[in-house]
Design a protein around this motif. Sequence first.
Motif, PDB file in Angstrom:
ATOM      1  N   SER A 103       0.968  -1.177   0.026  1.00 49.07           N
ATOM      2  CA  SER A 103       0.019   0.168  -0.240  1.00 49.07           C
ATOM      3  C   SER A 103       0.967   1.131  -0.050  1.00 49.07           C
ATOM      4  O   SER A 103       2.236   1.198   0.179  1.00 49.07           O
ATOM      5  CB  SER A 103      -0.952  -0.031   1.372  1.00 49.07           C
ATOM      6  OG  SER A 103      -0.021   0.235   2.400  1.00 49.07           O
ATOM      7  N   GLU A 104       0.283   2.369  -0.261  1.00 46.30           N
ATOM      8  CA  GLU A 104       1.193   3.484   0.034  1.00 46.30           C
ATOM      9  C   GLU A 104       2.142   3.395   1.204  1.00 46.30           C
ATOM     10  O   GLU A 104       1.676   3.198   2.153  1.00 46.30           O
ATOM     11  CB  GLU A 104       0.123   4.960   0.121  1.00 46.30           C
ATOM     12  CG  GLU A 104       0.718   5.929  -0.315  1.00 46.30           C
ATOM     13  CD  GLU A 104       1.047   5.995  -1.825  1.00 46.30           C
ATOM     14  OE1 GLU A 104       2.121   6.530  -2.396  1.00 46.30           O
ATOM     15  OE2 GLU A 104       0.063   5.386  -2.587  1.00 46.30           O
ATOM     16  N   ASP A 105       3.343   3.803   1.031  1.00 45.95           N
ATOM     17  CA  ASP A 105       4.120   3.958   2.023  1.00 45.95           C
ATOM     18  C   ASP A 105       4.489   2.488   2.990  1.00 45.95           C
ATOM     19  O   ASP A 105       4.872   2.448   4.085  1.00 45.95           O
ATOM     20  CB  ASP A 105       4.402   5.030   2.908  1.00 45.95           C
ATOM     21  CG  ASP A 105       3.221   5.196   3.668  1.00 45.95           C
ATOM     22  OD1 ASP A 105       2.441   6.160   3.491  1.00 45.95           O
ATOM     23  OD2 ASP A 105       2.977   4.431   4.761  1.00 45.95           O
ATOM     24  N   HIS A 106       3.935   1.308   2.460  1.00 44.97           N
ATOM     25  CA  HIS A 106       4.231   0.226   2.752  1.00 44.97           C
ATOM     26  C   HIS A 106       4.589  -0.845   1.851  1.00 44.97           C
ATOM     27  O   HIS A 106       3.674  -1.356   1.001  1.00 44.97           O
ATOM     28  CB  HIS A 106       3.044  -0.254   3.675  1.00 44.97           C
ATOM     29  CG  HIS A 106       3.072  -1.394   4.497  1.00 44.97           C
ATOM     30  ND1 HIS A 106       3.993  -1.568   5.397  1.00 44.97           N
ATOM     31  CD2 HIS A 106       2.668  -2.793   4.226  1.00 44.97           C
ATOM     32  CE1 HIS A 106       3.987  -2.851   6.036  1.00 44.97           C
ATOM     33  NE2 HIS A 106       3.163  -3.438   5.428  1.00 44.97           N
ATOM     34  N   GLU A 644      15.153   5.341   6.233  1.00 46.62           N
ATOM     35  CA  GLU A 644      14.984   4.913   4.739  1.00 46.62           C
ATOM     36  C   GLU A 644      14.963   5.864   3.576  1.00 46.62           C
ATOM     37  O   GLU A 644      15.515   6.057   2.807  1.00 46.62           O
ATOM     38  CB  GLU A 644      13.795   4.146   4.629  1.00 46.62           C
ATOM     39  CG  GLU A 644      13.611   2.684   4.981  1.00 46.62           C
ATOM     40  CD  GLU A 644      12.306   2.117   5.176  1.00 46.62           C
ATOM     41  OE1 GLU A 644      11.399   2.512   4.475  1.00 46.62           O
ATOM     42  OE2 GLU A 644      12.094   1.104   5.985  1.00 46.62           O
ATOM     43  N   LYS A 645      14.313   6.890   4.260  1.00 49.26           N
ATOM     44  CA  LYS A 645      14.163   8.180   3.470  1.00 49.26           C
ATOM     45  C   LYS A 645      15.426   8.944   3.068  1.00 49.26           C
ATOM     46  O   LYS A 645      15.815   9.205   2.059  1.00 49.26           O
ATOM     47  CB  LYS A 645      13.174   9.228   3.911  1.00 49.26           C
ATOM     48  CG  LYS A 645      12.452  10.186   2.862  1.00 49.26           C
ATOM     49  CD  LYS A 645      11.370  10.847   3.418  1.00 49.26           C
ATOM     50  CE  LYS A 645      11.889  12.063   4.368  1.00 49.26           C
ATOM     51  NZ  LYS A 645      10.958  12.657   5.208  1.00 49.26           N
ATOM     52  N   ARG A 646      16.149   9.299   4.127  1.00 51.12           N
ATOM     53  CA  ARG A 646      17.266  10.039   4.116  1.00 51.12           C
ATOM     54  C   ARG A 646      18.411   9.173   3.262  1.00 51.12           C
ATOM     55  O   ARG A 646      19.191   9.688   2.246  1.00 51.12           O
ATOM     56  CB  ARG A 646      17.947  10.444   5.576  1.00 51.12           C
ATOM     57  CG  ARG A 646      17.173  11.109   6.311  1.00 51.12           C
ATOM     58  CD  ARG A 646      17.820  11.833   7.283  1.00 51.12           C
ATOM     59  NE  ARG A 646      16.994  12.987   7.965  1.00 51.12           N
ATOM     60  CZ  ARG A 646      17.224  14.372   7.807  1.00 51.12           C
ATOM     61  NH1 ARG A 646      18.298  14.895   7.271  1.00 51.12           N
ATOM     62  NH2 ARG A 646      16.486  14.924   8.424  1.00 51.12           N
ATOM     63  N   PHE A 647      18.481   7.775   3.734  1.00 48.81           N
ATOM     64  CA  PHE A 647      19.713   6.948   2.922  1.00 48.81           C
ATOM     65  C   PHE A 647      19.056   6.931   1.562  1.00 48.81           C
ATOM     66  O   PHE A 647      20.266   6.908   0.590  1.00 48.81           O
ATOM     67  CB  PHE A 647      20.080   5.799   3.794  1.00 48.81           C
ATOM     68  CG  PHE A 647      20.781   5.932   4.786  1.00 48.81           C
ATOM     69  CD1 PHE A 647      20.525   6.738   6.167  1.00 48.81           C
ATOM     70  CD2 PHE A 647      21.976   5.412   4.784  1.00 48.81           C
ATOM     71  CE1 PHE A 647      21.156   6.709   7.072  1.00 48.81           C
ATOM     72  CE2 PHE A 647      22.960   5.493   5.744  1.00 48.81           C
ATOM     73  CZ  PHE A 647      22.731   6.274   6.908  1.00 48.81           C
ATOM     74  N   ASP A 648      17.837   6.808   1.349  1.00 52.09           N
ATOM     75  CA  ASP A 648      17.553   6.851   0.009  1.00 52.09           C
ATOM     76  C   ASP A 648      17.961   8.123  -0.931  1.00 52.09           C
ATOM     77  O   ASP A 648      18.586   7.992  -1.818  1.00 52.09           O
ATOM     78  CB  ASP A 648      15.982   6.471  -0.198  1.00 52.09           C
ATOM     79  CG  ASP A 648      15.600   6.168  -1.539  1.00 52.09           C
ATOM     80  OD1 ASP A 648      16.600   5.941  -2.567  1.00 52.09           O
ATOM     81  OD2 ASP A 648      14.467   5.932  -2.047  1.00 52.09           O
ATOM     82  N   ASN A 649      17.512   9.237  -0.162  1.00 54.62           N
ATOM     83  CA  ASN A 649      17.990  10.444  -0.809  1.00 54.62           C
ATOM     84  C   ASN A 649      19.213  10.658  -1.124  1.00 54.62           C
ATOM     85  O   ASN A 649      19.772  11.559  -1.942  1.00 54.62           O
ATOM     86  CB  ASN A 649      17.289  11.574  -0.061  1.00 54.62           C
ATOM     87  CG  ASN A 649      15.753  11.646   0.030  1.00 54.62           C
ATOM     88  OD1 ASN A 649      15.215  10.937  -0.939  1.00 54.62           O
ATOM     89  ND2 ASN A 649      15.034  12.222   0.783  1.00 54.62           N
TER      90      ASN A 649
END
Lengths: 807, 251, 241
Positions: A103-106, A644-649
């Motif tokens: 789902s969204e963000d999952h 997750e977000k930071r390391f992805d960015n």
Amino acid sequence: MRFFPLELKTRWVKVLKDIWGNKKRSLLVVLSIAVGVAAVGMINTAKQVVERDLYGDFWAGNPASLTIYTSPFQKELAEAVQNLREVETAEARRTVAADIFRSEDHWEDIQLTVLPNFNAPKIDRFVLEEGSANPGGREILLERDTAHSMGLSVGDTVIIKMPDGRTYSLKIAGIVHNVYVIPFSLLNEATGFIRMETLQWMGEKPYYNQIALVVSENKYDRKHVLKVGETIRDRVIEPAGYQTYRIQIPGIGSDPGQHWAHNQIAGFLLILQIMGIMAIVLSGGLIINTVSAIVTQQIRQIGVLRAIGGVRSQLVTMYLVNVLLLSILALFIALPLGQLGALGIARLAASFLNFNLKLFTIPLDVLLLQVGLGLLMPLLAALYPILGGTRISVYEAIYQQGLHSEEKERLVDRLLYKLRNISPPILLSLRNTFRKKTRLAFTLVTLTLAGAMFISVFSTRASLTEQINQISRYVAFDAAIGLSGGVQRPTAIREALRIPGVSVAEGWANSSGVIVHYDGSESKALDIVGLPYNAQTIEPLMLKGRWLRSGDSQAVVVNDDLLETEKELDVGSQIQLKVGDSKRAFTIVGIASKHLSGPRVYMTLEDFGRLTGRQNQVDSIRVKISPSATSSARIQSELAAELEKRFDNAGLSKQKATTQSAIFADFSQPFNIILIVLIIMASILSVVGGLGLTGVMGLNVLERTREIGVLRAIGATNTSVVKVVVVEGIVVGLISWVLGAIVSVPSGWVLAWAVVEAVLQAQVNYRYSGWGLLLWLVLILLIGVFSSLAPARDAARLTVREVLEYE
Amino acid sequence: MTVHKAINEIGLIETAAPSQGESSGKRMIDLRGVYKSYHAPAGPFLALRNIHLAIQPGEFIAVFGKSGAGKSTLVNILSGIDQADSGEIILNGTPIHTLNEDQRSRWRGKNMGIVFQFFQLLPSLNLIENITMAMDLTDSFPLRERKQRALQLLEQVGIAEHALKPPSKISGGQQQRVAIARALASDPPILVADEPTGNLDTKTRDGILEIFSTLAENGKTILVVTHDKEIAACASRIVHLKDGEIVAGQA
Amino acid sequence: MLSNLNDPASSYIKTVNDQKPLIEFINIVKTFKTEAGIFPALRGVNLSIDRGEFVSIMGKSGSGKSTLINMLTGIDRPSQGEIYVAGTPVHQLSESEIAKWRGANLGVVFQFFQLLPTLTLIENIRLPMDFCDIFPRSERTDRAMALLELVGLAREANKTPARLSGGQQQRAAIARALANDPPIIATDEPTGNLDSATASQVIELFEGLVAQGKTIIMVTHDSELAQRASRKISIADGQIV
């Protein structure tokens, strides 16, 4: 009378009328028998069904004996392996870990497997349920538990995110049933199968990285199978220029060729089997008590029957036939009930372990066992009170008058007569408790077993919590994220510390290696972990020696799991570690407790760099908000998302972050199911114990009817009479509590050991549950009060005239 | 009905009469030097001392005495329900003091009917079944005839109309009649009754006594324990017990 | 001796007009219902008993004498009529009130003694005191001991009933009946299970109690023992004759 044919002998008429006339008590006997017999039937039938259907499915698909993980290869290598005499079949595999959109963000984890030939899979064959078993390009097959849990069906499109972060849409070509993977609902990891071309389209190189194989002989011999693995490595894989990473037998500690949960299932069935035996023992105790109640109540009738010409054998036969008839009635309840229960357990197991229940047939041998047990056990149990009751002389049986103390005085009586400063009504309850010692013993056995079982379940829970707490020492972080391909340590740590609130960020490095023994042989693969010597996300429990310290060089700490296979190692031992082609010698400075990671070696990042040649690179980042404690599950998952977000960015990692609470949730779930089953069993046992106590108190009151009348004649009110009876019930409960507390120390250890062994394959850290002990005290007091309240009320209702009219 | 009654009369007389005829001068009950003591905490209590008692077939004996005189003990010893310390008890030629508990039960079932003070009928069985039970345990009369015979006995004691009721549904006097019918079930030559009218009113008592007298006339040997002088007066002989000894009516 | 035992704490029991009889039965009828019909056990009994009387009730088995005494003790209830004991309308009390009332006002002595087998003699005698709570807790043991002395059993105080002879048990049962110092003792065939010498001793004990002011009602079928009472009542077929 019209119901009985003219030819029926009067003694059998009496037996039938006694059964019918005492419906409540007959029902109690029937239920006592039925509970035990049904439990045995349920457990044994379930066992047979699970073994037949689960293992049947399992063996039908040619299960792999061994999986060998290697460096990338083409499928010709698998053919070369298959040509070995020791190998029956070998098949190349490729597995890739990716994410699947939920789902969204999952996103959920998914393991994608590539088979060389979907038209004719050779090992761990799955069964097509729907659609096509042969996926085309950009198509995927989903395992049915994955599909059902995620609500997907054939024709739907799923989105797969590869480790590099790119997403691909795949169409579901078919849904297959695969009993060789741990189901999604258990492991939270989806299972999908794709073609090599599809994988290539998704940006991966087309190679294989595993060989699944079935050995030709001794398929279930762990040692032999592992040796075949080594032979393959030495004679085929390494000469061909490939590296062998790991040689592994599939499953959670199972033997080769066995279902992945074989040991767990066997352990669980064993626990149920023990419970079944206990249920039978308790049934027997209940029958003894109830039958002695019947015999005691009819003692005058027994006297009269003998006075008018009956001999003992006739009376014994009459009462045995009485029990036999009740046993037959009990079978009518127990047989279907057992099958129904078995069906329930089998259904639960089938959905839990993802296998198909075939036609539910009733196993004849279990039925015979139940019938045999259901007829013989009650007769044997009843024989004791029946022989005792009919031994009494005619004179005693008929002319019991006045108040008697029935039994010989024993030590406990003498002690009780030493009690002087207690008020007589309480003394009366106390001494009444010990009047019928055999009966008291049976009641105590029942209640003690129930109590010990109850406390044991709680101790098992406490032990598991302790086990989890110990493991938590090794994952003492709030969140962690894997870094693909290694990242410079300062870069990764800097990025993590940018997250607001994070006070601790550590980079750890991981590798796989082996120990090279003096004779040149190699150990099983083990994890090698490089970490800062003062790491704050690990609080190792040292069994021996010390943890790493500043300035350590060529020093390692190993965990207890490693010592299981490398028994000769100890603090001070020298070991040679090999990673790839690099070898270095180390000294063991400490041994840390087990933590379910498998064999593992800890060393400083500096040593790790020297051993692996990867200086200053880390493979994962572990972060913590407070240096001294871990945070709540909610904060942890927020932190994980942020990570997750930071390391992805930052382009450092596209992987999913994990949290400490998620790790625990994964393996406490199977425990919770087992604990629930155990608590249900313990509650059944305490209900049985309570029933037993009610029966006994009723019997005591019945026998002391005259005494109760005397109490009322000398001024006792209803309340006083009820108190005398209820205090007796409480005293019985308290004694059983003390005994149960004692018995539960070893029995709790056995149960905790069995459960931990079954589920975790680990040694138990036994903890006795004080809360369980207290909770049982409260329960047993309630049981004591409630089971004596009804008989006490009956006693209070008696008027004095009724009681004395036989004078 | 009259046919049943006739059969019944014949049955009773036929089986009892020979023992009366052939054993005139013989003893149906013969007690020689019987002692019985009970263990009381304060020391042994002598309930019977040196009892000698001979009873001919067809006699109607009343054992008379106060509470504690030993009359209940005498009945219990005589019926084999309790055992004497010493002495010989020979009933209808059988030395029952030499038999074990089971053998005594067997013997009693065939040879002696007992009527208890508190009736002691089996509460779960109806009246007919209470009587057939006695025949069943002693295996007397063929299975098919038992019910018929039970009904005849109930007729004889005058409560055939209640045959299918359980004991709790009839009065004490009626229960005692059933108890007598049960005692006669296996057609024993001896009938023993311990205070059979102790719990009954005067009118009911007279009815019971009449039954005993009729039975004695028909050749049964009857022994009734009582502390009631009027009952004792109906008997053909009174044996008077006092403090464990026979003070009158020994022979 | 006994006057020492008449504790002021229980004196309220005797706050009755001495002009009136202690016990009054007014037209008592008792019928038992059986499935076979109605059986009249008492047919209109009128009886008054004064304080300090020793009354024997004679009659054959089944005459209604036990039923009569059961009416007095509240063990059974009349179908019709009124019973007043020391002014209390016993026929109106509930089962629970009767138990309390009986504990304080009536000592019952049974034919088979009926001492509780698991309690020692002194505990048996303390038991009614604990149930009725008339005497203070601290005095109960002393009082029980004094009562055992009264019946000559002080030395057996810590024995269980099974270790005593029938006569001793009956004397202990009488001590128990006196526990709460009731004005009335009711007893049904108290000597039925005793030999004649022991029976005589028990009656002597009763005579002593009467001399101290207790009222005793005794059912018996033994005419010799009945002679020793101050008043003889005969009952036949449910009526006083």
